[in-house]
Design a protein around this motif. Structure first.
Motif, PDB file in Angstrom:
ATOM      1  N   VAL A 206      -4.165  -6.358  -1.848  1.00 44.62           N
ATOM      2  CA  VAL A 206      -3.922  -4.893  -2.297  1.00 44.62           C
ATOM      3  C   VAL A 206      -4.972  -4.391  -3.044  1.00 44.62           C
ATOM      4  O   VAL A 206      -5.423  -2.845  -2.984  1.00 44.62           O
TER       5      VAL A 206
ATOM      6  N   SER B  93      -5.740  -1.377  -0.395  1.00 46.42           N
ATOM      7  CA  SER B  93      -5.041  -0.114  -0.806  1.00 46.42           C
ATOM      8  C   SER B  93      -5.907   1.003  -0.944  1.00 46.42           C
ATOM      9  O   SER B  93      -5.403   2.274  -0.561  1.00 46.42           O
TER      10      SER B  93
ATOM     11  N   TYR C  72       0.769  -1.205   0.085  1.00 45.59           N
ATOM     12  CA  TYR C  72       0.061  -0.028  -0.072  1.00 45.59           C
ATOM     13  C   TYR C  72       0.749   1.242   0.026  1.00 45.59           C
ATOM     14  O   TYR C  72       0.620   2.288  -0.614  1.00 45.59           O
TER      15      TYR C  72
END
Length: 358
Positions: free
Chosen positions: A178, A182, A111
Protein backbone atom coordinates in the motif's frame (compact mmCIF):
# COMPACT_ATOMS: atom_id res chain seq x y z
CA UNK A 1 -16.53 10.63 -23.18
CA UNK A 2 -17.16 7.41 -25.14
CA UNK A 3 -13.93 7.74 -27.12
CA UNK A 4 -11.96 8.44 -23.95
CA UNK A 5 -13.40 5.31 -22.31
CA UNK A 6 -12.47 3.21 -25.33
CA UNK A 7 -8.86 4.28 -24.91
CA UNK A 8 -8.92 3.33 -21.25
CA UNK A 9 -10.31 -0.11 -22.05
CA UNK A 10 -7.63 -0.64 -24.68
CA UNK A 11 -4.92 0.37 -22.18
CA UNK A 12 -6.46 -1.99 -19.61
CA UNK A 13 -6.24 -4.87 -22.09
CA UNK A 14 -2.57 -4.14 -22.75
CA UNK A 15 -1.87 -3.91 -19.01
CA UNK A 16 -3.47 -7.33 -18.45
CA UNK A 17 -1.43 -8.79 -21.32
CA UNK A 18 1.73 -7.44 -19.70
CA UNK A 19 0.78 -8.93 -16.33
CA UNK A 20 0.15 -12.32 -17.96
CA UNK A 21 3.59 -12.29 -19.56
CA UNK A 22 5.33 -11.20 -16.33
CA UNK A 23 3.55 -13.75 -14.16
CA UNK A 24 4.00 -16.65 -16.57
CA UNK A 25 7.71 -15.82 -16.78
CA UNK A 26 7.98 -15.72 -12.98
CA UNK A 27 6.11 -19.01 -12.41
CA UNK A 28 7.21 -21.16 -15.35
CA UNK A 29 10.82 -19.98 -15.67
CA UNK A 30 13.04 -17.65 -17.64
CA UNK A 31 15.97 -19.86 -18.59
CA UNK A 32 17.90 -19.34 -21.81
CA UNK A 33 17.63 -16.50 -24.36
CA UNK A 34 18.93 -13.67 -22.14
CA UNK A 35 18.01 -11.08 -24.79
CA UNK A 36 14.32 -11.98 -24.64
CA UNK A 37 14.48 -12.19 -20.84
CA UNK A 38 15.97 -8.68 -20.66
CA UNK A 39 13.37 -7.31 -23.05
CA UNK A 40 10.44 -8.86 -21.18
CA UNK A 41 12.00 -7.67 -17.91
CA UNK A 42 10.99 -4.16 -18.95
CA UNK A 43 7.40 -5.18 -18.19
CA UNK A 44 8.17 -6.14 -14.58
CA UNK A 45 6.10 -3.92 -12.32
CA UNK A 46 5.17 -1.62 -15.21
CA UNK A 47 2.10 -3.55 -16.40
CA UNK A 48 0.69 -3.84 -12.87
CA UNK A 49 1.42 -0.16 -12.24
CA UNK A 50 -0.53 0.75 -15.38
CA UNK A 51 -3.43 -1.39 -14.16
CA UNK A 52 -3.54 0.57 -10.89
CA UNK A 53 -3.13 3.98 -12.55
CA UNK A 54 -6.07 3.10 -14.80
CA UNK A 55 -8.19 2.42 -11.72
CA UNK A 56 -7.40 5.90 -10.43
CA UNK A 57 -8.37 7.42 -13.76
CA UNK A 58 -11.63 5.50 -13.64
CA UNK A 59 -12.44 6.76 -10.15
CA UNK A 60 -11.97 10.38 -11.24
CA UNK A 61 -14.16 9.86 -14.30
CA UNK A 62 -16.83 8.12 -12.25
CA UNK A 63 -17.09 11.00 -9.80
CA UNK A 64 -16.25 13.96 -12.03
CA UNK A 65 -19.84 14.97 -12.88
CA UNK A 66 -21.05 14.74 -9.26
CA UNK A 67 -18.12 16.88 -8.07
CA UNK A 68 -18.58 19.43 -10.84
CA UNK A 69 -22.31 19.75 -10.12
CA UNK A 70 -21.72 19.66 -6.35
CA UNK A 71 -24.19 16.77 -6.17
CA UNK A 72 -23.46 15.23 -2.77
CA UNK A 73 -26.15 12.58 -3.17
CA UNK A 74 -24.67 11.28 -6.42
CA UNK A 75 -21.17 11.49 -4.98
CA UNK A 76 -22.18 9.43 -1.94
CA UNK A 77 -23.74 6.81 -4.22
CA UNK A 78 -20.46 6.58 -6.10
CA UNK A 79 -18.50 6.31 -2.86
CA UNK A 80 -20.77 3.52 -1.62
CA UNK A 81 -20.33 1.65 -4.89
CA UNK A 82 -16.56 1.98 -4.63
CA UNK A 83 -16.64 0.85 -1.01
CA UNK A 84 -18.63 -2.28 -1.92
CA UNK A 85 -16.29 -3.05 -4.81
CA UNK A 86 -13.26 -2.61 -2.56
CA UNK A 87 -14.74 -5.13 -0.12
CA UNK A 88 -15.55 -7.54 -2.96
CA UNK A 89 -12.03 -7.29 -4.41
CA UNK A 90 -10.43 -7.67 -0.97
CA UNK A 91 -12.33 -10.89 -0.25
CA UNK A 92 -11.65 -12.26 -3.72
CA UNK A 93 -7.98 -11.31 -3.43
CA UNK A 94 -7.54 -12.88 0.00
CA UNK A 95 -9.15 -16.11 -1.22
CA UNK A 96 -7.00 -15.98 -4.34
CA UNK A 97 -3.80 -15.43 -2.30
CA UNK A 98 -4.02 -18.98 -0.97
CA UNK A 99 -2.93 -20.23 -4.38
CA UNK A 100 -1.35 -17.02 -5.73
CA UNK A 101 0.71 -14.95 -3.29
CA UNK A 102 1.47 -12.39 -5.99
CA UNK A 103 -2.20 -11.35 -6.05
CA UNK A 104 -2.82 -7.63 -6.52
CA UNK A 105 -6.57 -7.52 -5.84
CA UNK A 106 -6.51 -7.29 -2.04
CA UNK A 107 -3.86 -4.53 -2.28
CA UNK A 108 -5.99 -2.88 -4.97
CA UNK A 109 -8.96 -2.86 -2.59
CA UNK A 110 -7.00 -0.88 0.01
CA UNK A 111 -5.89 1.61 -2.66
CA UNK A 112 -9.57 2.16 -3.47
CA UNK A 113 -10.41 2.78 0.19
CA UNK A 114 -7.74 5.46 0.34
CA UNK A 115 -8.95 6.92 -2.98
CA UNK A 116 -12.47 7.32 -1.57
CA UNK A 117 -11.14 9.80 0.99
CA UNK A 118 -9.31 11.75 -1.73
CA UNK A 119 -12.08 11.97 -4.34
CA UNK A 120 -12.71 15.70 -3.83
CA UNK A 121 -9.02 16.60 -3.57
CA UNK A 122 -7.67 19.01 -6.16
CA UNK A 123 -4.88 17.94 -8.56
CA UNK A 124 -2.10 19.66 -6.59
CA UNK A 125 -3.13 17.91 -3.39
CA UNK A 126 -3.20 14.53 -5.15
CA UNK A 127 0.28 15.04 -6.60
CA UNK A 128 1.62 16.16 -3.21
CA UNK A 129 0.21 13.08 -1.45
CA UNK A 130 1.57 10.75 -4.14
CA UNK A 131 5.04 12.31 -3.91
CA UNK A 132 4.88 12.12 -0.12
CA UNK A 133 4.14 8.38 -0.23
CA UNK A 134 6.94 7.78 -2.71
CA UNK A 135 9.47 9.65 -0.55
CA UNK A 136 8.23 8.03 2.66
CA UNK A 137 9.09 4.55 1.48
CA UNK A 138 12.92 4.82 1.66
CA UNK A 139 12.53 6.05 5.25
CA UNK A 140 10.44 2.97 6.08
CA UNK A 141 13.15 0.77 4.57
CA UNK A 142 15.69 2.32 6.93
CA UNK A 143 13.43 1.61 9.90
CA UNK A 144 12.28 -1.90 8.94
CA UNK A 145 13.91 -4.92 7.31
CA UNK A 146 12.49 -5.22 3.80
CA UNK A 147 13.65 -8.84 3.39
CA UNK A 148 11.88 -10.01 6.55
CA UNK A 149 9.40 -12.79 5.73
CA UNK A 150 10.66 -13.46 2.21
CA UNK A 151 11.91 -16.72 0.75
CA UNK A 152 13.37 -15.36 -2.48
CA UNK A 153 14.25 -18.78 -3.86
CA UNK A 154 10.57 -19.80 -3.94
CA UNK A 155 9.35 -16.18 -4.14
CA UNK A 156 7.04 -16.87 -1.22
CA UNK A 157 6.22 -14.87 1.89
CA UNK A 158 6.72 -17.36 4.70
CA UNK A 159 4.57 -15.79 7.45
CA UNK A 160 1.86 -14.26 5.27
CA UNK A 161 -0.98 -15.80 7.28
CA UNK A 162 0.01 -14.35 10.64
CA UNK A 163 -1.48 -10.99 11.65
CA UNK A 164 1.91 -9.28 11.82
CA UNK A 165 3.15 -10.88 8.62
CA UNK A 166 -0.04 -10.10 6.70
CA UNK A 167 -0.07 -6.43 7.73
CA UNK A 168 3.64 -6.00 7.00
CA UNK A 169 3.19 -7.65 3.61
CA UNK A 170 0.11 -5.53 2.87
CA UNK A 171 1.56 -2.16 3.78
CA UNK A 172 5.34 -2.49 3.44
CA UNK A 173 7.05 -5.41 1.71
CA UNK A 174 4.51 -7.42 -0.28
CA UNK A 175 4.44 -7.61 -4.05
CA UNK A 176 2.35 -4.40 -4.26
CA UNK A 177 2.52 -2.72 -0.81
CA UNK A 178 0.00 0.00 0.00
CA UNK A 179 2.93 2.30 0.73
CA UNK A 180 3.99 3.38 -1.86
CA UNK A 181 1.89 1.55 -4.50
CA UNK A 182 -1.29 3.49 -3.70
CA UNK A 183 0.56 6.47 -5.18
CA UNK A 184 -0.08 4.90 -8.59
CA UNK A 185 -3.83 5.10 -8.03
CA UNK A 186 -3.57 8.67 -6.74
CA UNK A 187 -1.55 9.65 -9.82
CA UNK A 188 -4.28 8.03 -11.93
CA UNK A 189 -6.87 10.16 -10.11
CA UNK A 190 -4.79 13.25 -10.89
CA UNK A 191 -4.57 12.25 -14.56
CA UNK A 192 -8.30 11.50 -14.68
CA UNK A 193 -9.10 15.05 -13.62
CA UNK A 194 -7.57 16.35 -16.86
CA UNK A 195 -9.65 17.01 -19.97
CA UNK A 196 -8.85 13.66 -21.56
CA UNK A 197 -11.12 14.41 -24.50
CA UNK A 198 -8.79 17.28 -25.43
CA UNK A 199 -6.32 15.82 -27.93
CA UNK A 200 -3.81 18.63 -27.42
CA UNK A 201 -3.61 17.97 -23.68
CA UNK A 202 -3.27 14.20 -24.17
CA UNK A 203 -0.51 14.63 -26.76
CA UNK A 204 1.38 16.97 -24.43
CA UNK A 205 1.01 14.50 -21.57
CA UNK A 206 2.19 11.66 -23.80
CA UNK A 207 5.47 13.40 -24.69
CA UNK A 208 6.15 14.67 -21.19
CA UNK A 209 5.58 11.24 -19.64
CA UNK A 210 7.77 9.54 -22.26
CA UNK A 211 10.54 12.08 -21.64
CA UNK A 212 10.36 11.51 -17.89
CA UNK A 213 10.46 7.74 -18.36
CA UNK A 214 13.52 7.87 -20.62
CA UNK A 215 15.28 10.35 -18.31
CA UNK A 216 14.71 8.12 -15.28
CA UNK A 217 15.98 5.04 -17.12
CA UNK A 218 19.13 6.91 -18.19
CA UNK A 219 19.66 8.31 -14.69
CA UNK A 220 19.26 4.86 -13.18
CA UNK A 221 21.65 3.19 -15.61
CA UNK A 222 24.46 5.74 -15.43
CA UNK A 223 24.16 6.16 -11.67
CA UNK A 224 24.76 2.45 -11.20
CA UNK A 225 27.64 2.40 -13.70
CA UNK A 226 29.30 5.54 -12.27
CA UNK A 227 29.10 4.54 -8.60
CA UNK A 228 30.09 0.91 -9.21
CA UNK A 229 32.93 1.76 -11.60
CA UNK A 230 32.02 -1.42 -13.48
CA UNK A 231 32.42 -3.73 -10.47
CA UNK A 232 29.83 -6.49 -11.01
CA UNK A 233 29.40 -7.19 -7.30
CA UNK A 234 28.68 -3.54 -6.55
CA UNK A 235 26.32 -3.35 -9.54
CA UNK A 236 24.36 -6.28 -8.07
CA UNK A 237 24.10 -4.44 -4.73
CA UNK A 238 23.15 -1.10 -6.28
CA UNK A 239 20.54 -2.36 -8.73
CA UNK A 240 17.74 -2.80 -6.15
CA UNK A 241 18.44 0.73 -4.84
CA UNK A 242 19.11 2.72 -8.00
CA UNK A 243 17.40 0.47 -10.52
CA UNK A 244 13.81 0.62 -11.74
CA UNK A 245 12.75 -2.86 -10.66
CA UNK A 246 9.52 -3.12 -8.62
CA UNK A 247 11.00 -4.86 -5.59
CA UNK A 248 11.66 -2.87 -3.52
CA UNK A 249 9.46 -0.06 -4.93
CA UNK A 250 11.87 2.81 -4.41
CA UNK A 251 11.41 6.32 -5.92
CA UNK A 252 13.08 5.69 -9.28
CA UNK A 253 10.82 2.71 -9.91
CA UNK A 254 7.72 4.62 -8.81
CA UNK A 255 8.49 7.52 -11.16
CA UNK A 256 9.38 5.12 -13.97
CA UNK A 257 6.21 3.08 -13.48
CA UNK A 258 3.99 6.16 -13.24
CA UNK A 259 5.42 7.83 -16.32
CA UNK A 260 5.25 4.76 -18.55
CA UNK A 261 1.67 4.14 -17.37
CA UNK A 262 0.62 7.70 -18.25
CA UNK A 263 2.40 7.36 -21.60
CA UNK A 264 0.66 4.09 -22.44
CA UNK A 265 -2.77 5.38 -21.41
CA UNK A 266 -2.28 8.61 -23.40
CA UNK A 267 -1.15 6.61 -26.43
CA UNK A 268 -4.18 4.32 -26.19
CA UNK A 269 -6.57 7.26 -25.90
CA UNK A 270 -5.09 8.86 -29.02
CA UNK A 271 -4.89 5.69 -31.10
CA UNK A 272 -8.40 4.65 -30.10
CA UNK A 273 -9.79 8.01 -31.21
CA UNK A 274 -8.13 7.64 -34.59
CA UNK A 275 -9.03 3.99 -35.19
CA UNK A 276 -12.19 3.73 -33.10
CA UNK A 277 -14.17 1.77 -35.67
CA UNK A 278 -11.49 -0.79 -36.54
CA UNK A 279 -11.95 -4.42 -35.55
CA UNK A 280 -8.65 -4.51 -33.66
CA UNK A 281 -9.55 -1.62 -31.37
CA UNK A 282 -13.02 -3.06 -30.75
CA UNK A 283 -11.51 -6.42 -29.77
CA UNK A 284 -9.02 -4.76 -27.40
CA UNK A 285 -11.81 -2.65 -25.91
CA UNK A 286 -13.91 -5.75 -25.26
CA UNK A 287 -10.90 -7.52 -23.76
CA UNK A 288 -10.13 -4.60 -21.45
CA UNK A 289 -13.70 -4.68 -20.15
CA UNK A 290 -13.10 -8.28 -19.01
CA UNK A 291 -9.82 -7.48 -17.25
CA UNK A 292 -10.86 -8.86 -13.86
CA UNK A 293 -12.04 -12.13 -15.38
CA UNK A 294 -8.80 -12.58 -17.31
CA UNK A 295 -6.68 -11.63 -14.30
CA UNK A 296 -8.19 -14.45 -12.23
CA UNK A 297 -8.30 -16.88 -15.18
CA UNK A 298 -4.62 -16.49 -16.06
CA UNK A 299 -3.67 -18.07 -12.72
CA UNK A 300 -6.47 -20.60 -12.18
CA UNK A 301 -6.62 -21.75 -15.81
CA UNK A 302 -3.42 -20.52 -17.46
CA UNK A 303 -0.95 -21.52 -14.75
CA UNK A 304 -3.16 -24.30 -13.36
CA UNK A 305 -3.20 -26.28 -16.61
CA UNK A 306 0.59 -26.40 -16.87
CA UNK A 307 0.96 -27.27 -13.20
CA UNK A 308 -1.45 -30.19 -13.58
CA UNK A 309 0.46 -31.53 -16.59
CA UNK A 310 3.92 -31.38 -14.97
CA UNK A 311 4.04 -29.90 -11.45
CA UNK A 312 7.70 -30.80 -10.89
CA UNK A 313 8.87 -28.71 -13.83
CA UNK A 314 7.42 -25.42 -12.61
CA UNK A 315 10.14 -22.78 -12.57
CA UNK A 316 12.44 -24.69 -14.90
CA UNK A 317 10.91 -23.84 -18.28
CA UNK A 318 12.72 -21.66 -20.79
CA UNK A 319 11.84 -18.01 -21.32
CA UNK A 320 10.82 -18.96 -24.87
CA UNK A 321 8.19 -21.37 -23.53
CA UNK A 322 6.89 -18.89 -20.93
CA UNK A 323 6.56 -16.13 -23.54
CA UNK A 324 4.96 -18.27 -26.25
CA UNK A 325 2.49 -19.78 -23.79
CA UNK A 326 1.62 -16.24 -22.61
CA UNK A 327 0.98 -15.22 -26.22
CA UNK A 328 -1.22 -18.30 -26.69
CA UNK A 329 -3.21 -17.46 -23.55
CA UNK A 330 -3.58 -13.83 -24.67
CA UNK A 331 -4.98 -15.00 -28.01
CA UNK A 332 -7.47 -17.17 -26.10
CA UNK A 333 -8.48 -14.10 -24.08
CA UNK A 334 -9.04 -12.10 -27.27
CA UNK A 335 -11.21 -14.85 -28.75
CA UNK A 336 -13.19 -15.27 -25.54
CA UNK A 337 -13.83 -11.51 -25.37
CA UNK A 338 -15.30 -11.56 -28.88
CA UNK A 339 -17.54 -14.54 -28.13
CA UNK A 340 -18.58 -13.14 -24.75
CA UNK A 341 -19.53 -9.79 -26.29
CA UNK A 342 -22.08 -11.51 -28.54
CA UNK A 343 -23.86 -13.17 -25.61
CA UNK A 344 -23.28 -10.99 -22.53
CA UNK A 345 -22.67 -7.40 -21.57
CA UNK A 346 -20.08 -8.23 -18.90
CA UNK A 347 -17.49 -10.88 -18.18
CA UNK A 348 -18.29 -13.62 -15.62
CA UNK A 349 -16.43 -12.03 -12.69
CA UNK A 350 -17.49 -8.51 -13.69
CA UNK A 351 -21.13 -9.68 -13.74
CA UNK A 352 -20.85 -11.12 -10.23
CA UNK A 353 -19.19 -7.95 -8.94
CA UNK A 354 -21.90 -5.72 -10.40
CA UNK A 355 -24.68 -7.91 -9.03
CA UNK A 356 -23.20 -7.70 -5.55
CA UNK A 357 -22.06 -4.08 -5.51
CA UNK A 358 -24.31 -1.96 -7.75
Amino acid sequence: MQKRIIGLDVARALAIFGMIIVNFKMVFGNHGNPLLDTFLGLLDGKAAATFVVLAGVGISLLTKRAIYQNDEEALNRNKNRLLKRALFLFLIGISYSIIWQADILHFYAIYILLAIFLIKSNPKTLVSIAIGMILLYPILMILWNYDSGWDYIKMEYTNLWTVKGFLKNLFFNGFHPVIPWSAFMIIGMWFGKMELNNTTIVIKTLWISLTVFIAVQILSYFSIIFISMGDQEIITELTPILGTNPMPPLPLYMVSGSSIAIFLISFCILISKKYENTTFIRILKNTGQLALTFYIAHVIIGIGCIEIVNPTKMGTYTINFSFLYAIFFIVVCLIFSMVNKKHAKYGPIEWIMRKLTD
